[in-house]
Design a protein around this motif. Structure first.
Motif, PDB file in Angstrom:
ATOM      1  N   CYS A 167       0.837  -1.294  -0.259  1.00  0.00           N
ATOM      2  CA  CYS A 167      -0.098   0.083  -0.106  1.00  0.00           C
ATOM      3  C   CYS A 167       0.817   1.350   0.010  1.00  0.00           C
ATOM      4  CB  CYS A 167      -0.850   0.104   1.254  1.00  0.00           C
ATOM      5  SG  CYS A 167      -2.248  -1.156   1.153  1.00  0.00           S
ATOM      6  N   GLU A 168       1.851   1.181   0.650  1.00  0.00           N
ATOM      7  CA  GLU A 168       3.041   2.433   0.663  1.00  0.00           C
ATOM      8  C   GLU A 168       3.460   2.574  -0.782  1.00  0.00           C
ATOM      9  OE1 GLU A 168       7.426   2.511   2.175  1.00  0.00           O
ATOM     10  OE2 GLU A 168       6.138   2.223   3.894  1.00  0.00           O
ATOM     11  N   ALA A 169       3.933   1.591  -1.391  1.00  0.00           N
ATOM     12  CA  ALA A 169       4.370   1.535  -2.853  1.00  0.00           C
ATOM     13  C   ALA A 169       3.277   2.159  -3.587  1.00  0.00           C
ATOM     14  CB  ALA A 169       4.694   0.424  -3.405  1.00  0.00           C
ATOM     15  N   VAL A 170       1.959   1.745  -3.489  1.00  0.00           N
ATOM     16  CA  VAL A 170       0.913   2.151  -4.487  1.00  0.00           C
ATOM     17  C   VAL A 170       0.742   3.764  -3.987  1.00  0.00           C
ATOM     18  CG1 VAL A 170      -1.654   1.912  -4.915  1.00  0.00           C
ATOM     19  CG2 VAL A 170      -0.202   0.094  -4.750  1.00  0.00           C
ATOM     20  N   GLN A 171       0.706   4.147  -2.812  1.00  0.00           N
ATOM     21  CA  GLN A 171       0.475   5.497  -2.443  1.00  0.00           C
ATOM     22  C   GLN A 171       1.602   6.542  -2.949  1.00  0.00           C
ATOM     23  OE1 GLN A 171      -0.405   5.134   1.695  1.00  0.00           O
ATOM     24  NE2 GLN A 171      -2.527   4.417   1.498  1.00  0.00           N
ATOM     25  N   SER A 172       2.736   5.839  -2.870  1.00  0.00           N
ATOM     26  CA  SER A 172       3.890   6.688  -3.371  1.00  0.00           C
ATOM     27  C   SER A 172       3.948   6.644  -4.909  1.00  0.00           C
ATOM     28  CB  SER A 172       5.136   6.073  -2.764  1.00  0.00           C
ATOM     29  OG  SER A 172       5.280   6.011  -1.286  1.00  0.00           O
ATOM     30  N   GLY A 173       3.328   5.998  -5.636  1.00  0.00           N
ATOM     31  CA  GLY A 173       3.248   5.938  -7.176  1.00  0.00           C
ATOM     32  C   GLY A 173       4.423   5.190  -7.750  1.00  0.00           C
ATOM     33  N   VAL A 174       5.000   4.418  -6.803  1.00  0.00           N
ATOM     34  CA  VAL A 174       6.056   3.504  -7.694  1.00  0.00           C
ATOM     35  C   VAL A 174       5.440   2.374  -8.733  1.00  0.00           C
ATOM     36  CG1 VAL A 174       7.595   1.577  -6.728  1.00  0.00           C
ATOM     37  CG2 VAL A 174       7.141   3.235  -5.283  1.00  0.00           C
ATOM     38  N   TYR A 175       4.506   2.259  -8.706  1.00  0.00           N
ATOM     39  CA  TYR A 175       3.878   1.502  -9.853  1.00  0.00           C
ATOM     40  C   TYR A 175       2.845   2.320 -10.635  1.00  0.00           C
ATOM     41  CZ  TYR A 175       6.221  -2.377  -6.916  1.00  0.00           C
ATOM     42  OH  TYR A 175       7.114  -2.977  -6.585  1.00  0.00           O
ATOM     43  N   PRO A 176       3.199   3.336 -11.381  1.00  0.00           N
ATOM     44  CA  PRO A 176       2.341   4.073 -12.004  1.00  0.00           C
ATOM     45  C   PRO A 176       1.299   3.594 -13.074  1.00  0.00           C
ATOM     46  CG  PRO A 176       4.554   4.635 -12.678  1.00  0.00           C
ATOM     47  CD  PRO A 176       4.376   3.734 -11.651  1.00  0.00           C
ATOM     48  N   GLU A 177       1.729   2.610 -13.625  1.00  0.00           N
ATOM     49  CA  GLU A 177       1.088   1.831 -14.646  1.00  0.00           C
ATOM     50  C   GLU A 177       0.139   0.728 -14.491  1.00  0.00           C
ATOM     51  OE1 GLU A 177       4.142   0.650 -17.571  1.00  0.00           O
ATOM     52  OE2 GLU A 177       5.005   2.484 -17.926  1.00  0.00           O
ATOM     53  N   LEU A 178       0.280   0.515 -13.089  1.00  0.00           N
ATOM     54  CA  LEU A 178      -0.680  -0.579 -12.451  1.00  0.00           C
ATOM     55  C   LEU A 178      -2.169  -0.441 -13.051  1.00  0.00           C
ATOM     56  CD1 LEU A 178      -0.095  -2.578 -10.290  1.00  0.00           C
ATOM     57  CD2 LEU A 178      -1.030  -1.189  -8.672  1.00  0.00           C
ATOM     58  N   LEU A 179      -2.725   0.494 -13.189  1.00  0.00           N
ATOM     59  CA  LEU A 179      -4.211   0.841 -13.488  1.00  0.00           C
ATOM     60  C   LEU A 179      -4.165   1.844 -14.566  1.00  0.00           C
ATOM     61  CD1 LEU A 179      -5.904   0.909  -9.974  1.00  0.00           C
ATOM     62  CD2 LEU A 179      -5.688  -1.057 -11.560  1.00  0.00           C
ATOM     63  N   CYS A 180      -3.155   1.697 -15.467  1.00  0.00           N
ATOM     64  CA  CYS A 180      -3.017   2.767 -16.483  1.00  0.00           C
ATOM     65  C   CYS A 180      -4.283   2.850 -17.585  1.00  0.00           C
ATOM     66  CB  CYS A 180      -1.669   3.065 -17.063  1.00  0.00           C
ATOM     67  SG  CYS A 180      -1.266   1.446 -18.100  1.00  0.00           S
ATOM     68  N   ARG A 181      -4.495   1.598 -17.563  1.00  0.00           N
ATOM     69  CA  ARG A 181      -5.782   1.408 -18.736  1.00  0.00           C
ATOM     70  C   ARG A 181      -6.979   1.346 -17.989  1.00  0.00           C
ATOM     71  NH1 ARG A 181      -3.654  -3.769 -21.681  1.00  0.00           N
ATOM     72  NH2 ARG A 181      -1.918  -3.822 -20.220  1.00  0.00           N
ATOM     73  N   GLY A 182      -7.449   1.400 -16.867  1.00  0.00           N
ATOM     74  CA  GLY A 182      -8.538   1.629 -16.146  1.00  0.00           C
ATOM     75  C   GLY A 182      -8.490   0.865 -15.047  1.00  0.00           C
TER      76      GLY A 182
END
Length: 124
Positions: free
Chosen positions: A74-89
């Motif tokens: 959750c820390e990684a997601v909130q920090s934007g470490v994986y910006p493409e995770l939901l890039c297509r919706g």
């Protein structure tokens, strides 16, 4: 042993970097010592580095099957470490650039948090 090597590097004025920290976390993962991998990860800021994609991937490989892994995820997601995770919706989970452990946590997060929100907002 990995922590000793990092300490020896500092004693001889060789600065640890993301590669050496990653190698140490991987060694601890292999030895099933997730607490030590987490210690290295949490030490990264004290080494004047910021944890990034590689650091999170390394630590999440060690933590994917322990409860604390979800917190780091959750820390990684909130920090934007994986910006493409939901890039297509939100209905498409992109696991590119995630380690195996990070991908496992991503799927659990997506199924547990994102999919229920999608289902609630879907037209009846």
């Amino acid at each position: 042993k990995a922590l000793e090597i990092l300490q020896m590097m500092q004693q001889v004025k060789i600065d640890p970097n993301t590669d050496t920290c990653g190698a140490a976390m991987e060694a601890y993962r292999t030895a099933h010592l997730w607490q030590s991998a987490l210690f290295i990860f949490k030490s990264i800021p004290t080494l004047q580095m910021l944890p990034g994609l590689r650091s999170y991937n390394n630590v999440l490989n060690a933590l994917h099957d322990v409860e604390y892994g979800e917190e780091i995820w959750c820390e990684a997601v909130q920090s934007g470490v994986y910006p493409e995770l939901l890039c297509r919706g939100a209905n498409v989970l992109d696991l590119h650039h995630l380690s195996r452990g990070a991908a496992q946590l991503a799927v659990r997060w997506w199924i547990g948090q994102v999919v229920p929100e999608l289902l609630q907002s879907a037209p009846a």
